[in-house]
Design an enzyme around this catalytic site. Sequence first.
Site, short mmCIF file in Angstrom:
data_model
loop_
_atom_site.label_atom_id
_atom_site.label_comp_id
_atom_site.label_asym_id
_atom_site.label_seq_id
_atom_site.Cartn_x
_atom_site.Cartn_y
_atom_site.Cartn_z
N GLU A 264 -2.14 5.56 -4.10
CA GLU A 264 -3.52 5.27 -4.50
C GLU A 264 -4.24 6.47 -5.13
OE1 GLU A 264 -2.43 2.26 -1.44
OE2 GLU A 264 -2.13 4.40 -1.69
N THR B 297 -3.88 13.21 3.17
CA THR B 297 -2.81 14.17 3.48
C THR B 297 -2.03 14.53 2.22
OG1 THR B 297 -2.62 13.18 5.67
CG2 THR B 297 -0.81 14.59 4.95
N ASP B 298 -1.69 13.54 1.40
CA ASP B 298 -0.94 13.82 0.17
C ASP B 298 -1.84 14.38 -0.93
OD1 ASP B 298 1.26 12.90 1.43
OD2 ASP B 298 1.43 11.02 0.32
N ASN C 134 5.94 8.25 -0.64
CA ASN C 134 5.82 6.79 -0.58
C ASN C 134 7.16 6.12 -0.28
OD1 ASN C 134 3.28 7.48 -1.43
ND2 ASN C 134 3.08 5.78 -2.86
N ILE D 55 2.39 2.10 -3.51
CA ILE D 55 1.50 2.54 -4.59
C ILE D 55 0.76 3.81 -4.17
CG2 ILE D 55 -0.46 1.92 -6.05
CD1 ILE D 55 0.34 -1.04 -5.52
N ASP E 152 -3.87 23.79 -41.38
CA ASP E 152 -4.59 24.14 -42.60
C ASP E 152 -4.46 25.65 -42.80
OD1 ASP E 152 -6.43 23.68 -44.76
OD2 ASP E 152 -7.95 24.65 -43.53
N ASN F 265 -1.63 8.65 2.05
CA ASN F 265 -1.57 8.62 0.58
C ASN F 265 -2.76 9.30 -0.08
OD1 ASN F 265 0.78 7.22 0.84
ND2 ASN F 265 0.03 5.30 -0.03
N VAL G 286 0.84 -1.20 0.00
CA VAL G 286 0.00 0.00 0.00
C VAL G 286 0.88 1.25 0.00
CG1 VAL G 286 -1.67 1.34 1.35
CG2 VAL G 286 -1.98 -1.12 1.08
N GLU H 52 7.62 6.33 3.34
CA GLU H 52 6.79 5.35 4.05
C GLU H 52 7.42 3.95 3.98
OE1 GLU H 52 3.10 5.77 2.03
OE2 GLU H 52 2.90 7.89 2.57
#
Length: 890
Positions: free
Chosen positions: A284, A730-731, A699, A282, A326, A727, A279, A702
């Site tokens: 999310e 807060t992020d 990440n 990644i 054109d 994730n 988790v 973390e």
Amino acid sequence: MKFHEMGQTDLLEATNTSMKQGLTEKEVKKRLDKHGPNELQEGKKTSALLLFFAQFKDFMVLVLLAATLISGFLGEYVDAVAIIAIVFVNGILGFFQERRAEQSLQALKELSTPHVMALREGSWTKIPSKELVPGDIVKFTSGDRIGADVRIVEARSLEIEESALTGESIPVVKHADKLKKPDVSLGDITNMAFMGTIVTRGSGVGVVVGTGMNTAMGKIADMLESAGTLSTPLQRRLEQLGKILIVVALLLTVLVVAVGVIQGHDLYSMFLAGVSLAVAAIPEGLPAIVTVALSLGVQRMIKQKSIVRKLPAVETLGCASIICSDKTGTMTQNKMTVTHVWSGGKTWRVAGAGYEPKGSFTLNEKEISVNEHKPLQQMLLFGALCNNSNIEKRDGEYVLDGDPTEGALLTAARKGGFSKEFVESNYRVIEEFPFDSARKMMTVIVENQDRKRYIITKGAPDVLMQRSSRIYYDGSAALFSNERKAETEAVLRHLASQALRTIAVAYRPIKAGETPSMEQAEKDLTMLGLSGIIDPPRPEVRQAIKECREAGIKTVMITGDHVETAKAIAKDLRLLPKSGKIMDGKMLNELSQEELSHVVEDVYVFARVSPEHKLKIVKAYQENGHIVAMTGDGVNDAPAIKQADIGVSMGITGTDVAKEASSLVLVDDNFATIKSAIKEGRNIYENIRKFIRYLLASNVGEILVMLFAMLLALPLPLVPIQILWVNLVTDGLPAMALGMDQPEGDVMKRKPRHPKEGVFARKLGWKVVSRGFLIGVATILAFIIVYHRNPENLAYAQTIAFATLVLAQLIHVFDCRSETSVFSRNPFQNLYLIGAVLSSILLMLVVIYYPPLQPIFHTVAITPGDWMLVIGMSAIPTFLLAGSLLTRKK
């Protein structure tokens, strides 16, 4: 069959029809069964349900769904529900953005004429155009839209507007004679009328030779359906990123479980720790934040008069290296304008463009009064009198009803003070001999209030020179000597070198009450002068091309016009460098796709091109690795617009077909608007890089917190729900605010990104790892200090780690705004970011101090003294790096 090469007898035999009777109802039914209705086929439509499910095919989304299943299997239902919610919201956003997608063929179909006049069983009958079959005899007149492809057998002063099909703004003079040249381009087939084109003058009769998909319009529809839809660079980069992250997550999970079991921990707790790391690996919120960032960019572009139809294409503009544009209606105004008037040995310049009667007259670069120059007065007045068109102001716009060339002459007259009211009240047209392609001229006999009559003729200069015995010179009619003819021809060559279309005006006074025949009227004339006419460039295009060049973007003109016209416009716009080449349709036919790819880099102008050529040109640039933007407004542009990495159409003059095939619509038809769109596209991509840097550094921090804890045989400093909260919430808010950052000053001085540039290019990978490492170190140190102080209160130590991680990331977000240092940009330039950071801090405090949420997030209240520890540790990563950068600069 090449019907344009057939005479009338062969044509009627080939189509098995009769000019006197037309087709019988029985024969019509038989041919309808064979050829089908005269309609354009529709592509397969995607249902709303399938479109919604298509939003979940993205690789990153599939990764998140896998994480949901694992979380649910392990009993972490809160995590599973949170991830599902994010995926669902992202899917809804994507669905509504793409709901109005593939409508090109429907718009193309609606261009067909609803009703036409057809000869059935000896009688002219008004029928729906969809009932036309090959062999039908049809007639059409000024203002009609052609209902099928028709071989003309009778033409009376017939002119047809084909700009939407061929790109040429000047109506094409049509005739009934067979063509002897075997290979001619669409714009040069002058004995055919094509579906969807408009009759601007005269009338005609013809035999239907193509219906439905067997028309020139149908071939475009075929190309439109077969033209591929490419994924954007952003989509390809995120796909690549998603694959990297899933591999990292799987490796971490396996590593953690294996190490934990070897150390003697139970399998379930280690599997839980592995999922926590997966988790953490990644981000999310990334798919949703990318979608929101693109949506915010779309809103800004709307304010700049650009409408985005396909969301990911916003970013594609930012890395466009070629703009195939054109000419007619895009670089030019598609409004013929008189720019030069020559008479009596003098040449006047006329200012202003389009049909608005606003513009001055200059002689030798000095502004003059028209009243003081009799030859100029007469040229303007006679151009308005020998004229069947009208210009009216509607909804603030000057609109032409009639022929564009006549509209240009009428506008010039009004600029000179000859209003519609003046002309109609002082002159009366006694007789008119309409323009036809054989004579190449139009003549009127007019009478003024003093009952003086004049023959006024306008037409092709070479024809009027032959019909004139005198020329107006030095204030009077003089003999049209060889010397004067040579001078006139020199002026013609000079005007032609500037791509001006020339119209000559001649006259002859006649006796009161006299009304000569056409043959008598159109001879022994006095040549009055010449008008030079052009479809003028848009005034802002030159600067836009210059700014695109500075941004490393090559602008290429693609047009159906003649080479000399295209060359002159390109030079006027400063688009064509000295070493630049021009290529026409014939040269394109002689080159294979591969051969064109080898030479296309040196070409700046393509002239006399067909829709197939435009598609071929776009593909050639794409094969050379370019990201291609194709702009245009006509039906003929649609296949190339769709094939291009990003298609740009015009909102006002653009056909529905071009709009529906495009990804971006310019509301004001302003080519210069594309420059603003490119700038916004580049800024959006840079902002996406900023929040990818921010999210991934978070990440990495973390992941390292969890790995450090395992290597040091410590309890988990963060539980999965805390990581998920960081994730997504807060992020998420600061990341979205980064997506609203203003562009840096040099964004339009940089070269386009390479199409294959990876997400971690330009040291982004190093920045992610180095910042993430320091965030992880600061967080684990804060955890260790508090945990060793009181090992019994694990929840308190985890809350300290949670708060330190959140604050470290929120401070780090300001560092992400710049490629250099946190101190290089004013933080208050982005008030959205300030608000997002404050909101995230508030939400963190709610999770820590609000009792109902504490058991869900495994948090407890932090004492004021420990907040000093949290703040101090949080500031270390960003300010340590900023300090080292400043020291390095010094």
